[in-house]
Design an enzyme around this catalytic site. Sequence first.
Site, PDB file in Angstrom:
ATOM      1  N   GLN A  72     -38.799   9.875  -9.251  1.00  0.00           N
ATOM      2  CA  GLN A  72     -40.195  10.308  -9.407  1.00  0.00           C
ATOM      3  C   GLN A  72     -40.314  11.772  -9.835  1.00  0.00           C
ATOM      4  OE1 GLN A  72     -43.417   8.858  -8.182  1.00  0.00           O
ATOM      5  NE2 GLN A  72     -44.337  10.398  -6.887  1.00  0.00           N
ATOM      6  N   HIS A 151     -48.378  20.046 -11.408  1.00  0.00           N
ATOM      7  CA  HIS A 151     -48.893  19.262 -10.262  1.00  0.00           C
ATOM      8  C   HIS A 151     -49.620  20.204  -9.292  1.00  0.00           C
ATOM      9  CE1 HIS A 151     -49.029  16.293  -7.119  1.00  0.00           C
ATOM     10  NE2 HIS A 151     -48.278  15.443  -7.781  1.00  0.00           N
ATOM     11  N   ASP A 194     -55.913   8.514  -6.765  1.00  0.00           N
ATOM     12  CA  ASP A 194     -54.705   8.767  -7.571  1.00  0.00           C
ATOM     13  C   ASP A 194     -55.016   8.265  -8.979  1.00  0.00           C
ATOM     14  OD1 ASP A 194     -52.206   9.202  -8.556  1.00  0.00           O
ATOM     15  OD2 ASP A 194     -51.148   7.952  -7.095  1.00  0.00           O
ATOM     16  N   GLU A 251     -54.373  18.086 -11.712  1.00  0.00           N
ATOM     17  CA  GLU A 251     -53.091  18.339 -12.365  1.00  0.00           C
ATOM     18  C   GLU A 251     -53.241  18.146 -13.871  1.00  0.00           C
ATOM     19  OE1 GLU A 251     -50.661  15.291 -10.546  1.00  0.00           O
ATOM     20  OE2 GLU A 251     -51.785  15.515  -8.703  1.00  0.00           O
TER      21      GLU A 251
END
Length: 276
Positions: A72, A151, A194, A251
């Site tokens: 990830q 991020h 998300d 982000e």
Amino acid sequence: MTVTTNEHSTIIQHGDATAEIYHYGATVTSFKYKNRDVLFCSKKAILNGTKAIRGGIPVVFPQFGPQGPLPQHGFARVSKWHYLGVLTENTHQTTVGFSLEKHQALEQQTKIWPFLFRLEYHVTLSANTLHLKLVVKNLDQSAFDFTVLLHTYLQTQIHEAQVFGLQGLAINDGVSKTRDVDNRSYITVEGEVDRVYEHVGLNALTLKDRQSTVLLKNGFKDVVVWNPWIEKAKALNDFEDEEYKNMICIEVGNVSEKIVLNPGESWTGEQTIVAV
Ligand code: TA6
């Protein structure tokens, strides 16, 4: 204006603003203006270089998320960058630089993504503003592609947070696993979020709560909004259970489509965070 550095981090102080950048991941862990913390960094963040830092601005490269051959979010956030020193220092601004090339990056991952590259990251403080510039250069003899993202964890009071600048955009929703359009004039967060907002034309996004934070972007096409909310927060071992109330990730990145760089080519993305 002062810049102090040790083997772990560099601290810039410019006028009423300070920033700290960990060399691990070139992660900006703190940006304060007049003692106001603009960025969020978890009290449980692991800063010893064994795990990506839970807060600040981890640099995601060359893979956003789990989709792809790498773990990830790729290797940039878990590699130790080279500190290039102070690049500019005058009454208007102070800039420090970092770089990362293949031979410095985490080997387990560069075995899988084997291209020769150079990342250069410039972190500038001026008045109430943090400016970040990321340049990706292809040093290889073959083309490569990548996704990339800053991020950014922002400090907020989540029940009061309103995010402006994303109305009418296509979203790829990572919670409901659907595609949709968000028509709200501003976004509020009342549960796990998300989402990838795709092709965000506007360059200015605003987070409003008791204060305002303005994010400006240049070169980045997409915007991800993330808050883990109650259950996911409990599942994160480097995040306190209640901290989801104090943060929102907004982000800037290029994640919905890969960027392709031919040999010798470069790509640049910039983000400016203004504490209003
Ligand atoms: O950018 C949002 C996201 O990709 C979410 O899906 C969420 O899992 C988050 O990043 C944090 O990822 P991490 O690997 O740092 O735990």
